[in-house]
Design a protein around this motif. Structure first.
Motif, PDB file in Angstrom:
ATOM      1  N   LEU A  47      15.153 -26.838 -39.638  1.00  0.00           N
ATOM      2  CA  LEU A  47      15.910 -27.707 -40.546  1.00  0.00           C
ATOM      3  C   LEU A  47      15.077 -28.106 -41.758  1.00  0.00           C
ATOM      4  CD1 LEU A  47      17.793 -30.037 -38.022  1.00  0.00           C
ATOM      5  CD2 LEU A  47      18.737 -28.141 -39.342  1.00  0.00           C
ATOM      6  N   LYS A  48      13.778 -28.263 -41.553  1.00  0.00           N
ATOM      7  CA  LYS A  48      12.901 -28.615 -42.673  1.00  0.00           C
ATOM      8  C   LYS A  48      12.886 -27.512 -43.723  1.00  0.00           C
ATOM      9  CE  LYS A  48       9.148 -31.038 -42.215  1.00  0.00           C
ATOM     10  NZ  LYS A  48       7.814 -31.563 -41.804  1.00  0.00           N
ATOM     11  N   THR A  49      13.044 -26.270 -43.284  1.00  0.00           N
ATOM     12  CA  THR A  49      13.062 -25.164 -44.249  1.00  0.00           C
ATOM     13  C   THR A  49      14.339 -25.202 -45.083  1.00  0.00           C
ATOM     14  OG1 THR A  49      14.168 -23.542 -42.792  1.00  0.00           O
ATOM     15  CG2 THR A  49      11.763 -23.722 -42.639  1.00  0.00           C
ATOM     16  N   GLU A  50      15.369 -25.878 -44.565  1.00  0.00           N
ATOM     17  CA  GLU A  50      16.643 -26.008 -45.283  1.00  0.00           C
ATOM     18  C   GLU A  50      16.775 -27.378 -45.938  1.00  0.00           C
ATOM     19  OE1 GLU A  50      19.920 -25.152 -42.641  1.00  0.00           O
ATOM     20  OE2 GLU A  50      19.700 -23.016 -43.048  1.00  0.00           O
ATOM     21  N   PHE A  51      15.745 -28.190 -45.804  1.00  0.00           N
ATOM     22  CA  PHE A  51      15.765 -29.563 -46.330  1.00  0.00           C
ATOM     23  C   PHE A  51      16.964 -30.346 -45.795  1.00  0.00           C
ATOM     24  CE2 PHE A  51      13.781 -26.750 -49.464  1.00  0.00           C
ATOM     25  CZ  PHE A  51      12.525 -27.333 -49.565  1.00  0.00           C
ATOM     26  N   SER A  52      17.236 -30.165 -44.494  1.00  0.00           N
ATOM     27  CA  SER A  52      18.383 -30.853 -43.889  1.00  0.00           C
ATOM     28  C   SER A  52      18.019 -31.472 -42.541  1.00  0.00           C
ATOM     29  CB  SER A  52      19.548 -29.863 -43.700  1.00  0.00           C
ATOM     30  OG  SER A  52      19.165 -28.796 -42.851  1.00  0.00           O
ATOM     31  N   GLU A  53      16.766 -31.922 -42.429  1.00  0.00           N
ATOM     32  CA  GLU A  53      16.306 -32.457 -41.151  1.00  0.00           C
ATOM     33  C   GLU A  53      16.802 -33.872 -40.855  1.00  0.00           C
ATOM     34  OE1 GLU A  53      12.798 -33.207 -44.049  1.00  0.00           O
ATOM     35  OE2 GLU A  53      14.410 -31.736 -43.751  1.00  0.00           O
ATOM     36  N   GLU A  54      17.431 -34.514 -41.849  1.00  0.00           N
ATOM     37  CA  GLU A  54      17.817 -35.923 -41.656  1.00  0.00           C
ATOM     38  C   GLU A  54      18.829 -36.122 -40.525  1.00  0.00           C
ATOM     39  OE1 GLU A  54      20.552 -33.971 -44.394  1.00  0.00           O
ATOM     40  OE2 GLU A  54      18.371 -34.248 -44.526  1.00  0.00           O
ATOM     41  N   ASN A  55      19.746 -35.170 -40.319  1.00  0.00           N
ATOM     42  CA  ASN A  55      20.734 -35.339 -39.254  1.00  0.00           C
ATOM     43  C   ASN A  55      20.080 -35.357 -37.878  1.00  0.00           C
ATOM     44  OD1 ASN A  55      23.012 -35.528 -40.896  1.00  0.00           O
ATOM     45  ND2 ASN A  55      23.317 -33.323 -40.952  1.00  0.00           N
ATOM     46  N   ALA A  72      16.636 -40.768 -33.576  1.00  0.00           N
ATOM     47  CA  ALA A  72      16.423 -42.219 -33.729  1.00  0.00           C
ATOM     48  C   ALA A  72      17.445 -42.986 -32.894  1.00  0.00           C
ATOM     49  CB  ALA A  72      16.537 -42.599 -35.204  1.00  0.00           C
ATOM     50  N   CYS A  73      18.686 -42.487 -32.871  1.00  0.00           N
ATOM     51  CA  CYS A  73      19.734 -43.130 -32.075  1.00  0.00           C
ATOM     52  C   CYS A  73      19.441 -43.025 -30.582  1.00  0.00           C
ATOM     53  CB  CYS A  73      21.092 -42.495 -32.374  1.00  0.00           C
ATOM     54  SG  CYS A  73      21.734 -42.862 -34.015  1.00  0.00           S
ATOM     55  N   GLU A  74      18.912 -41.886 -30.145  1.00  0.00           N
ATOM     56  CA  GLU A  74      18.565 -41.711 -28.740  1.00  0.00           C
ATOM     57  C   GLU A  74      17.492 -42.714 -28.322  1.00  0.00           C
ATOM     58  OE1 GLU A  74      19.964 -39.160 -26.323  1.00  0.00           O
ATOM     59  OE2 GLU A  74      21.367 -39.851 -27.874  1.00  0.00           O
ATOM     60  N   GLU A  75      16.504 -42.913 -29.175  1.00  0.00           N
ATOM     61  CA  GLU A  75      15.447 -43.884 -28.889  1.00  0.00           C
ATOM     62  C   GLU A  75      15.998 -45.312 -28.949  1.00  0.00           C
ATOM     63  OE1 GLU A  75      12.178 -43.374 -27.933  1.00  0.00           O
ATOM     64  OE2 GLU A  75      13.002 -41.351 -27.666  1.00  0.00           O
ATOM     65  N   PHE A  76      16.885 -45.555 -29.900  1.00  0.00           N
ATOM     66  CA  PHE A  76      17.483 -46.871 -30.089  1.00  0.00           C
ATOM     67  C   PHE A  76      18.219 -47.327 -28.832  1.00  0.00           C
ATOM     68  CE2 PHE A  76      21.370 -49.241 -31.328  1.00  0.00           C
ATOM     69  CZ  PHE A  76      20.783 -50.369 -31.885  1.00  0.00           C
ATOM     70  N   LYS A  77      18.917 -46.398 -28.184  1.00  0.00           N
ATOM     71  CA  LYS A  77      19.708 -46.731 -27.002  1.00  0.00           C
ATOM     72  C   LYS A  77      18.845 -47.122 -25.801  1.00  0.00           C
ATOM     73  CE  LYS A  77      22.232 -42.920 -27.457  1.00  0.00           C
ATOM     74  NZ  LYS A  77      23.283 -41.878 -27.262  1.00  0.00           N
ATOM     75  N   LYS A  78      17.555 -46.861 -25.883  1.00  0.00           N
ATOM     76  CA  LYS A  78      16.651 -47.205 -24.776  1.00  0.00           C
ATOM     77  C   LYS A  78      16.084 -48.618 -24.901  1.00  0.00           C
ATOM     78  CE  LYS A  78      15.128 -42.389 -24.409  1.00  0.00           C
ATOM     79  NZ  LYS A  78      13.956 -41.487 -24.577  1.00  0.00           N
ATOM     80  N   ALA A 113      28.763 -42.524 -35.579  1.00  0.00           N
ATOM     81  CA  ALA A 113      27.978 -41.812 -36.588  1.00  0.00           C
ATOM     82  C   ALA A 113      27.092 -40.750 -35.937  1.00  0.00           C
ATOM     83  CB  ALA A 113      27.114 -42.801 -37.368  1.00  0.00           C
ATOM     84  N   GLN A 114      26.490 -41.079 -34.805  1.00  0.00           N
ATOM     85  CA  GLN A 114      25.640 -40.114 -34.113  1.00  0.00           C
ATOM     86  C   GLN A 114      26.463 -38.923 -33.633  1.00  0.00           C
ATOM     87  OE1 GLN A 114      23.912 -41.350 -30.366  1.00  0.00           O
ATOM     88  NE2 GLN A 114      22.258 -39.851 -30.492  1.00  0.00           N
ATOM     89  N   GLY A 115      27.645 -39.205 -33.119  1.00  0.00           N
ATOM     90  CA  GLY A 115      28.523 -38.133 -32.639  1.00  0.00           C
ATOM     91  C   GLY A 115      28.927 -37.183 -33.754  1.00  0.00           C
ATOM     92  N   LYS A 116      29.203 -37.738 -34.920  1.00  0.00           N
ATOM     93  CA  LYS A 116      29.628 -36.901 -36.049  1.00  0.00           C
ATOM     94  C   LYS A 116      28.479 -36.045 -36.581  1.00  0.00           C
ATOM     95  CE  LYS A 116      33.750 -39.301 -37.385  1.00  0.00           C
ATOM     96  NZ  LYS A 116      34.695 -39.633 -38.471  1.00  0.00           N
ATOM     97  N   THR A 117      27.269 -36.596 -36.608  1.00  0.00           N
ATOM     98  CA  THR A 117      26.136 -35.798 -37.083  1.00  0.00           C
ATOM     99  C   THR A 117      25.791 -34.712 -36.058  1.00  0.00           C
ATOM    100  OG1 THR A 117      24.554 -37.415 -36.162  1.00  0.00           O
ATOM    101  CG2 THR A 117      25.137 -37.638 -38.476  1.00  0.00           C
ATOM    102  N   ARG A 118      25.973 -35.022 -34.775  1.00  0.00           N
ATOM    103  CA  ARG A 118      25.721 -34.013 -33.740  1.00  0.00           C
ATOM    104  C   ARG A 118      26.703 -32.856 -33.886  1.00  0.00           C
ATOM    105  NH1 ARG A 118      27.029 -31.589 -29.368  1.00  0.00           N
ATOM    106  NH2 ARG A 118      25.605 -31.299 -27.595  1.00  0.00           N
ATOM    107  N   THR A 119      27.974 -33.181 -34.073  1.00  0.00           N
ATOM    108  CA  THR A 119      29.004 -32.145 -34.244  1.00  0.00           C
ATOM    109  C   THR A 119      28.706 -31.291 -35.468  1.00  0.00           C
ATOM    110  OG1 THR A 119      30.698 -33.521 -33.192  1.00  0.00           O
ATOM    111  CG2 THR A 119      31.468 -31.731 -34.608  1.00  0.00           C
ATOM    112  N   LEU A 120      28.292 -31.935 -36.529  1.00  0.00           N
ATOM    113  CA  LEU A 120      27.964 -31.216 -37.765  1.00  0.00           C
ATOM    114  C   LEU A 120      26.809 -30.244 -37.524  1.00  0.00           C
ATOM    115  CD1 LEU A 120      28.490 -30.922 -40.816  1.00  0.00           C
ATOM    116  CD2 LEU A 120      26.779 -32.706 -41.182  1.00  0.00           C
TER     117      LEU A 120
END
Length: 202
Positions: free
Chosen positions: A83-91, A97-103, A155-162
């Motif tokens: 993803l870093k090679t595509e400059f799209s690692e933010e998703n 971050a959400c996975e860690e947040f839920k803990k 929001a996490q679900g939508k980015t995962r689907t994307l």
């Protein structure tokens, strides 16, 4: 595994060594900050040191499903590197971050981390703004008024689907992964043939 290196074909040893080196190069740049759910660099676990076939299966498993990729520490690191090679690692970073947040169990920490995640990934023109629709963005903003572990769920679900529908297929078709999978197959085949050649003891 072979009893001694002498019984292991030289080409197999070379392939396994080349496979390990290639994967290390492929994942070398994969580093995530601790706030985004740290993945760190690629690591050979003790299990993989003892059983290279397990690692080959791990790599080949990434193409079976997106869930298998995300459940693999090395798979996540490899996907992040791509993803870093595509400059799209933010998703992916947001998803992690959400996975860690839920803990998080502390209410105070939950609220603090929620606002940091929102500011980093969700708000308009955020440093790592994820690709979500306006309604989801506003819903997430509203959820922060009473922070719970599920406030980023939509929001996490939508980015995962994307990622699953867009980035993941490209990752599997990328020359880097295709090469890696081919080497994993070769390493796995060598290990299997060598194991079959071992004398049995009764």
């Amino acid at each position: 595994m072979c009893r001694t290196l002498a019984t292991f074909p030289t080409t197999c040893l070379e392939r396994a060594k080349e496979f390990k080196t290639r994967l290390g190069i492929f994942l070398h740049k994969s580093e995530l900050g601790s706030d985004s759910g740290s993945v760190g660099k690629f690591e050979w676990s003790s299990k993989h040191n003892k059983e290279s076939s397990s690692f080959s299966e791990d790599v080949l498993g990434w193409r079976e499903s997106f869930d298998l990729l995300l459940s693999s520490k090395n798979g996540v690191a490899a996907f992040h590197a791509f993803l870093k090679t595509e400059f799209s690692e933010e998703n992916l970073e947001f998803w992690l971050a959400c996975e860690e947040f839920k803990k998080i169990r502390s209410a105070a920490k939950l609220t603090s981390r929620a606002h940091r995640i929102f500011d980093e990934f969700i708000r308009s023109e955020a440093p790592k703004e994820v690709n979500i629709d306006h309604e989801t963005r506003e819903l997430t903003r509203t959820n922060l008024q009473a922070t719970t572990t599920t406030c980023f769920e939509v929001a996490q679900g939508k980015t995962r689907t994307l990622m699953e529908k867009d980035s993941y297929p490209r990752f599997l078709k990328s020359p880097a992964y295709q090469d890696l999978a081919a080497r994993a197959s070769a390493a796995s085949a060598c290990t299997s043939s060598c194991s079959l050649a071992e004398p049995s003891h009764t």
